[in-house]
Design an enzyme around this catalytic site. Sequence first.
Site, PDB file in Angstrom:
ATOM      1  N   ARG A 111      29.834  17.953  33.883  1.00 36.33           N
ATOM      2  CA  ARG A 111      30.957  18.580  33.155  1.00 36.33           C
ATOM      3  C   ARG A 111      30.619  19.951  32.585  1.00 36.33           C
ATOM      4  O   ARG A 111      31.201  20.405  31.606  1.00 36.33           O
ATOM      5  CB  ARG A 111      31.463  17.673  32.034  1.00 36.33           C
ATOM      6  CG  ARG A 111      32.004  16.356  32.528  1.00 36.33           C
ATOM      7  CD  ARG A 111      33.020  15.790  31.549  1.00 36.33           C
ATOM      8  NE  ARG A 111      33.481  14.492  32.009  1.00 36.33           N
ATOM      9  CZ  ARG A 111      32.948  13.342  31.631  1.00 36.33           C
ATOM     10  NH1 ARG A 111      31.956  13.316  30.770  1.00 36.33           N
ATOM     11  NH2 ARG A 111      33.422  12.215  32.095  1.00 36.33           N
ATOM     12  N   LYS A 133      35.500  33.586  36.795  1.00 32.61           N
ATOM     13  CA  LYS A 133      36.183  32.964  37.939  1.00 32.61           C
ATOM     14  C   LYS A 133      35.118  32.404  38.873  1.00 32.61           C
ATOM     15  O   LYS A 133      34.225  33.129  39.320  1.00 32.61           O
ATOM     16  CB  LYS A 133      37.034  33.991  38.688  1.00 32.61           C
ATOM     17  CG  LYS A 133      38.384  34.234  38.035  1.00 32.61           C
ATOM     18  CD  LYS A 133      39.310  35.030  38.944  1.00 32.61           C
ATOM     19  CE  LYS A 133      40.639  35.266  38.255  1.00 32.61           C
ATOM     20  NZ  LYS A 133      41.528  36.145  39.024  1.00 32.61           N
ATOM     21  N   GLU A 175      36.566  48.676  43.508  1.00 35.99           N
ATOM     22  CA  GLU A 175      36.971  48.014  42.255  1.00 35.99           C
ATOM     23  C   GLU A 175      36.799  48.955  41.050  1.00 35.99           C
ATOM     24  O   GLU A 175      37.506  48.837  40.055  1.00 35.99           O
ATOM     25  CB  GLU A 175      36.178  46.715  42.041  1.00 35.99           C
ATOM     26  CG  GLU A 175      36.387  45.654  43.119  1.00 35.99           C
ATOM     27  CD  GLU A 175      37.761  44.960  43.057  1.00 35.99           C
ATOM     28  OE1 GLU A 175      38.540  45.218  42.130  1.00 35.99           O
ATOM     29  OE2 GLU A 175      38.032  44.157  43.975  1.00 35.99           O
ATOM     30  N   LYS A 213      36.759  45.619  32.485  1.00 34.31           N
ATOM     31  CA  LYS A 213      36.985  44.238  32.940  1.00 34.31           C
ATOM     32  C   LYS A 213      36.780  43.258  31.779  1.00 34.31           C
ATOM     33  O   LYS A 213      37.577  42.336  31.587  1.00 34.31           O
ATOM     34  CB  LYS A 213      36.044  43.911  34.104  1.00 34.31           C
ATOM     35  CG  LYS A 213      36.045  42.463  34.487  1.00 34.31           C
ATOM     36  CD  LYS A 213      36.668  42.141  35.812  1.00 34.31           C
ATOM     37  CE  LYS A 213      37.003  40.660  35.931  1.00 34.31           C
ATOM     38  NZ  LYS A 213      36.671  40.062  37.195  1.00 34.31           N
ATOM     39  N   GLU A 223      44.498  34.521  32.927  1.00 35.20           N
ATOM     40  CA  GLU A 223      45.390  35.300  33.805  1.00 35.20           C
ATOM     41  C   GLU A 223      46.864  34.933  33.650  1.00 35.20           C
ATOM     42  O   GLU A 223      47.579  34.699  34.618  1.00 35.20           O
ATOM     43  CB  GLU A 223      44.941  35.123  35.276  1.00 35.20           C
ATOM     44  CG  GLU A 223      45.424  36.275  36.150  1.00 35.20           C
ATOM     45  CD  GLU A 223      44.808  36.296  37.541  1.00 35.20           C
ATOM     46  OE1 GLU A 223      43.577  36.139  37.666  1.00 35.20           O
ATOM     47  OE2 GLU A 223      45.563  36.491  38.490  1.00 35.20           O
ATOM     48  N   ARG A 227      45.465  40.171  32.645  1.00 36.84           N
ATOM     49  CA  ARG A 227      44.420  40.001  33.678  1.00 36.84           C
ATOM     50  C   ARG A 227      45.016  40.200  35.077  1.00 36.84           C
ATOM     51  O   ARG A 227      44.306  40.560  36.010  1.00 36.84           O
ATOM     52  CB  ARG A 227      43.738  38.627  33.549  1.00 36.84           C
ATOM     53  CG  ARG A 227      42.541  38.489  34.480  1.00 36.84           C
ATOM     54  CD  ARG A 227      41.624  37.338  34.137  1.00 36.84           C
ATOM     55  NE  ARG A 227      40.470  37.330  35.015  1.00 36.84           N
ATOM     56  CZ  ARG A 227      39.407  36.562  34.876  1.00 36.84           C
ATOM     57  NH1 ARG A 227      39.329  35.730  33.860  1.00 36.84           N
ATOM     58  NH2 ARG A 227      38.407  36.628  35.726  1.00 36.84           N
ATOM     59  N   ASN A 231      44.741  42.815  39.737  1.00 37.93           N
ATOM     60  CA  ASN A 231      45.134  42.587  41.130  1.00 37.93           C
ATOM     61  C   ASN A 231      45.766  43.817  41.776  1.00 37.93           C
ATOM     62  O   ASN A 231      46.212  43.741  42.925  1.00 37.93           O
ATOM     63  CB  ASN A 231      46.102  41.405  41.223  1.00 37.93           C
ATOM     64  CG  ASN A 231      45.433  40.117  40.788  1.00 37.93           C
ATOM     65  OD1 ASN A 231      44.256  39.907  41.061  1.00 37.93           O
ATOM     66  ND2 ASN A 231      46.156  39.275  40.078  1.00 37.93           N
ATOM     67  N   HIS A 234      45.393  44.579  45.462  1.00 41.47           N
ATOM     68  CA  HIS A 234      44.874  43.361  46.096  1.00 41.47           C
ATOM     69  C   HIS A 234      45.915  42.611  46.938  1.00 41.47           C
ATOM     70  O   HIS A 234      45.540  41.873  47.830  1.00 41.47           O
ATOM     71  CB  HIS A 234      44.289  42.417  45.039  1.00 41.47           C
ATOM     72  CG  HIS A 234      42.925  42.836  44.583  1.00 41.47           C
ATOM     73  ND1 HIS A 234      42.697  44.052  43.971  1.00 41.47           N
ATOM     74  CD2 HIS A 234      41.708  42.222  44.658  1.00 41.47           C
ATOM     75  CE1 HIS A 234      41.403  44.158  43.679  1.00 41.47           C
ATOM     76  NE2 HIS A 234      40.785  43.067  44.093  1.00 41.47           N
ATOM     77  N   HIS A 238      44.300  42.418  50.233  1.00 48.21           N
ATOM     78  CA  HIS A 238      43.812  41.106  50.678  1.00 48.21           C
ATOM     79  C   HIS A 238      44.391  40.758  52.053  1.00 48.21           C
ATOM     80  O   HIS A 238      43.721  40.190  52.911  1.00 48.21           O
ATOM     81  CB  HIS A 238      44.154  40.038  49.639  1.00 48.21           C
ATOM     82  CG  HIS A 238      43.689  38.675  50.028  1.00 48.21           C
ATOM     83  ND1 HIS A 238      44.513  37.590  50.084  1.00 48.21           N
ATOM     84  CD2 HIS A 238      42.478  38.242  50.450  1.00 48.21           C
ATOM     85  CE1 HIS A 238      43.837  36.537  50.510  1.00 48.21           C
ATOM     86  NE2 HIS A 238      42.598  36.899  50.736  1.00 48.21           N
ATOM     87  N   HIS A 254      35.394  43.751  51.410  1.00 47.45           N
ATOM     88  CA  HIS A 254      36.490  43.519  50.452  1.00 47.45           C
ATOM     89  C   HIS A 254      36.995  44.820  49.812  1.00 47.45           C
ATOM     90  O   HIS A 254      38.182  45.127  49.863  1.00 47.45           O
ATOM     91  CB  HIS A 254      36.024  42.539  49.371  1.00 47.45           C
ATOM     92  CG  HIS A 254      37.024  42.333  48.277  1.00 47.45           C
ATOM     93  ND1 HIS A 254      38.174  41.601  48.439  1.00 47.45           N
ATOM     94  CD2 HIS A 254      37.055  42.801  46.992  1.00 47.45           C
ATOM     95  CE1 HIS A 254      38.872  41.604  47.322  1.00 47.45           C
ATOM     96  NE2 HIS A 254      38.217  42.330  46.417  1.00 47.45           N
TER      97      HIS A 254
HETATM   98  N1  GLY Z   1      38.752  39.675  40.231  1.00 44.04           N
HETATM   99  C1  GLY Z   1      39.860  39.663  39.375  1.00 44.04           C
HETATM  100  C2  GLY Z   1      39.656  38.827  38.163  1.00 44.04           C
HETATM  101  O1  GLY Z   1      38.546  38.475  37.835  1.00 44.04           O
HETATM  102  O2  GLY Z   1      40.596  38.511  37.497  1.00 44.04           O
END
Ligand code: GLY
Length: 353
Positions: A111, A133, A175, A213, A223, A227, A231, A234, A238, A254
Amino acid sequence: MNSLNPVAFVDQDFTELKTLLENYHDKKQVILVDTNTKKYCLTLLLEHVPELNHAEIFQVAAEENSKSMEICFDLWKRLTDNNFNRNDLLINLGGGMISDLGGFVAATYKRGMDYINIPTSLLAQVDASIGGKTGVNFHHFKNLIGSIYLPKSVFIFNDFLTTLPKRQILSGFGEVIKSGLIADKELWKEIKQLDEISIGQLTDIVKDACQIKLDIVKSDLHEKSIRKTLNFGHTIGHAIETYSMSNHPSPCFHGEAIAMGMICESYISWKTNKITQEDHQEIEGFIVKHYAKIDFDLNDFSSLLETMKKDKKNISNEYNFSLLDEIGLACFDVKVEEELIKESLVHLHNINF
Ligand code: GLY
């Protein structure tokens, strides 16, 4: 949930990492590497931080396919076989693939066990390693299984970048450009003055991008709002990345795809009266100067649009974008008509790089 700690920029003596390791002196440690970071980064890390000489080393192949449930099963088994506990420490030494995979294994083992990120690519330094993430790919869907689980800390050591090919630096820099465009006009001003994108000139710019960031993630970890501005570039980027993986013998990286996406999405921002034409041209001019074009067949619109519709950030069957309201300020959850998306792709297709 653990808290979001500042990113530490470490120098040759790695003091910050050594201080953190004092908390784990009586705990087990494991370093997760891939075949590349084992070869190029692990020795350097152990030379500077001999405290880690007794750490277990878990190695996976340096490929996106390592972000799989099968590899997670293997890593969970190895943690169990070595009697790891939740207060022991997992150290992710690598790019985004390693921090996504290792972060997810840490998030789910007993956990949640402690982990830190030591990102070794520019892309991971300014993006993937910050903000918790984590996840793996599943049934051809990228990052389908995952969670948000924060590392105890992130340690950035620029010397790791010296072994990276120029294209990897350019990819990560995509980025960095995004950070300036969505959140910091002054950073964009510095970026656009660069004649060349090489790591020697980047230290302060990378620090600024990391701080942007961190600030964004701090105010919206899950998000729900701001947040989403990360994107920008993206949605289309993407789709271009996915297209390139299926259609180009040597697929793009990327951040290269995100650079293309930013041309299209700044075009859409201009056409929806958010930024001026001059702003759009300035963004496009910089990207065209530094990046190679990633092209596509105009007959393949439907596959690009299909990928955009399937984007997991969409909540309904619409095209949902993060765009620029002005340089240094982004907006999110903007619905964009299919015709305008196509127009932006034709625009990109017609640019001479
Ligand atoms: N890569 C975008 C984020 O971490 O929200």
